[in-house]
Design a protein around this motif. Structure first.
Motif, PDB file in Angstrom:
ATOM      1  N   MET A  52     -19.300  11.614  21.491  1.00 19.45           N
ATOM      2  CA  MET A  52     -18.119  11.756  20.671  1.00 19.45           C
ATOM      3  C   MET A  52     -17.257  12.865  21.264  1.00 19.45           C
ATOM      4  O   MET A  52     -17.775  13.888  21.697  1.00 19.45           O
ATOM      5  CB  MET A  52     -18.539  12.107  19.245  1.00 19.45           C
ATOM      6  CG  MET A  52     -17.609  11.643  18.204  1.00 19.45           C
ATOM      7  SD  MET A  52     -18.341  11.745  16.556  1.00 19.45           S
ATOM      8  CE  MET A  52     -16.975  11.060  15.699  1.00 19.45           C
ATOM      9  N   THR A  53     -15.963  12.667  21.265  1.00 19.92           N
ATOM     10  CA  THR A  53     -15.046  13.672  21.796  1.00 19.92           C
ATOM     11  C   THR A  53     -14.418  14.471  20.650  1.00 19.92           C
ATOM     12  O   THR A  53     -14.406  14.013  19.505  1.00 19.92           O
ATOM     13  CB  THR A  53     -13.917  13.010  22.601  1.00 19.92           C
ATOM     14  OG1 THR A  53     -13.092  12.266  21.691  1.00 19.92           O
ATOM     15  CG2 THR A  53     -14.463  12.112  23.699  1.00 19.92           C
TER      16      THR A  53
ATOM     17  N   PRO B 128     -22.834   9.521  17.657  1.00 15.00           N
ATOM     18  CA  PRO B 128     -21.608   9.494  16.852  1.00 15.00           C
ATOM     19  C   PRO B 128     -21.870   9.225  15.368  1.00 15.00           C
ATOM     20  O   PRO B 128     -21.258   9.856  14.514  1.00 15.00           O
ATOM     21  CB  PRO B 128     -20.782   8.389  17.503  1.00 15.00           C
ATOM     22  CG  PRO B 128     -21.233   8.392  18.931  1.00 15.00           C
ATOM     23  CD  PRO B 128     -22.709   8.695  18.863  1.00 15.00           C
TER      24      PRO B 128
ATOM     25  N   ASP C 253     -11.320  14.743  20.046  1.00 14.59           N
ATOM     26  CA  ASP C 253     -10.261  13.902  19.476  1.00 14.59           C
ATOM     27  C   ASP C 253     -10.822  12.879  18.494  1.00 14.59           C
ATOM     28  O   ASP C 253     -10.229  12.626  17.443  1.00 14.59           O
ATOM     29  CB  ASP C 253      -9.479  13.193  20.576  1.00 14.59           C
ATOM     30  CG  ASP C 253      -8.579  14.131  21.350  1.00 14.59           C
ATOM     31  OD1 ASP C 253      -8.230  15.220  20.825  1.00 14.59           O
ATOM     32  OD2 ASP C 253      -8.214  13.778  22.489  1.00 14.59           O
ATOM     33  N   GLU C 254     -11.966  12.298  18.833  1.00 13.59           N
ATOM     34  CA  GLU C 254     -12.595  11.333  17.923  1.00 13.59           C
ATOM     35  C   GLU C 254     -13.043  12.019  16.635  1.00 13.59           C
ATOM     36  O   GLU C 254     -12.911  11.452  15.546  1.00 13.59           O
ATOM     37  CB  GLU C 254     -13.783  10.659  18.606  1.00 13.59           C
ATOM     38  CG  GLU C 254     -13.379   9.718  19.707  1.00 13.59           C
ATOM     39  CD  GLU C 254     -14.549   9.216  20.540  1.00 13.59           C
ATOM     40  OE1 GLU C 254     -14.483   8.062  20.980  1.00 13.59           O
ATOM     41  OE2 GLU C 254     -15.514   9.993  20.754  1.00 13.59           O
TER      42      GLU C 254
ATOM     43  N   ARG D 195      -9.879  12.515  14.546  1.00 10.34           N
ATOM     44  CA  ARG D 195      -9.415  11.259  13.930  1.00 10.34           C
ATOM     45  C   ARG D 195     -10.311  10.866  12.763  1.00 10.34           C
ATOM     46  O   ARG D 195      -9.832  10.442  11.717  1.00 10.34           O
ATOM     47  CB  ARG D 195      -9.354  10.139  14.966  1.00 10.34           C
ATOM     48  CG  ARG D 195      -8.139  10.220  15.857  1.00 10.34           C
ATOM     49  CD  ARG D 195      -7.932   8.943  16.657  1.00 10.34           C
ATOM     50  NE  ARG D 195      -9.031   8.663  17.563  1.00 10.34           N
ATOM     51  CZ  ARG D 195      -9.139   9.152  18.799  1.00 10.34           C
ATOM     52  NH1 ARG D 195      -8.211   9.973  19.271  1.00 10.34           N
ATOM     53  NH2 ARG D 195     -10.166   8.833  19.558  1.00 10.34           N
ATOM     54  N   TYR D 196     -11.632  11.031  12.949  1.00  8.17           N
ATOM     55  CA  TYR D 196     -12.541  10.669  11.857  1.00  8.17           C
ATOM     56  C   TYR D 196     -12.343  11.597  10.663  1.00  8.17           C
ATOM     57  O   TYR D 196     -12.222  11.137   9.518  1.00  8.17           O
ATOM     58  CB  TYR D 196     -14.008  10.688  12.307  1.00  8.17           C
ATOM     59  CG  TYR D 196     -14.885  10.210  11.193  1.00  8.17           C
ATOM     60  CD1 TYR D 196     -14.907   8.863  10.864  1.00  8.17           C
ATOM     61  CD2 TYR D 196     -15.609  11.088  10.405  1.00  8.17           C
ATOM     62  CE1 TYR D 196     -15.659   8.410   9.788  1.00  8.17           C
ATOM     63  CE2 TYR D 196     -16.363  10.648   9.342  1.00  8.17           C
ATOM     64  CZ  TYR D 196     -16.374   9.298   9.039  1.00  8.17           C
ATOM     65  OH  TYR D 196     -17.097   8.845   7.966  1.00  8.17           O
TER      66      TYR D 196
END
Length: 100
Positions: A1-2, A84, A4-5, A8-9
């Motif tokens: 997982m980044t 993730p 940015d992810e 967003r989540y």
């Protein structure tokens, strides 16, 4: 997982807003911390103590609790190794705990 992810989540959850800095963004609900990027590879997530041990046991490569956090409702997620789904679960627990 980044990172940015993660952002967003976190922002997909009701009432969550991004704060912090560009280098260390954090996401809050009702002005209460849900998750913060500690560095590019590490998140700090607030979770209920009652759930923390279960997360640590189930996902030992994803999470840890450094000595400075042992007394707090927090754990670290190691993005390079974290599953993730495990990170999303921890963020969900944090959101539920912090949401008023």
């Amino acid at each position: 997982m980044t990172p940015d992810e993660v952002g967003r989540y976190a922002e997909s959850l009701p009432g969550v807003k991004r704060k912090g800095t560009e280098a260390r963004p954090a996401w809050y609900v009702d002005d209460r911390l849900v998750v913060r990027l500690h560095d590019q590879d590490t998140l700090v997530i607030r979770v209920p103590m009652s759930e923390r041990e279960s997360l640590l046991e189930t996902y030992p490569d994803s999470f840890g609790v450094p000595p400075r956090m042992e007394a707090h409702h927090k754990l670290e997620a190691y993005l390079a190794h974290a599953e993730p789904g495990a990170v999303r679960r921890a963020i969900d627990l944090a959101w539920a705990m912090q949401h008023r």
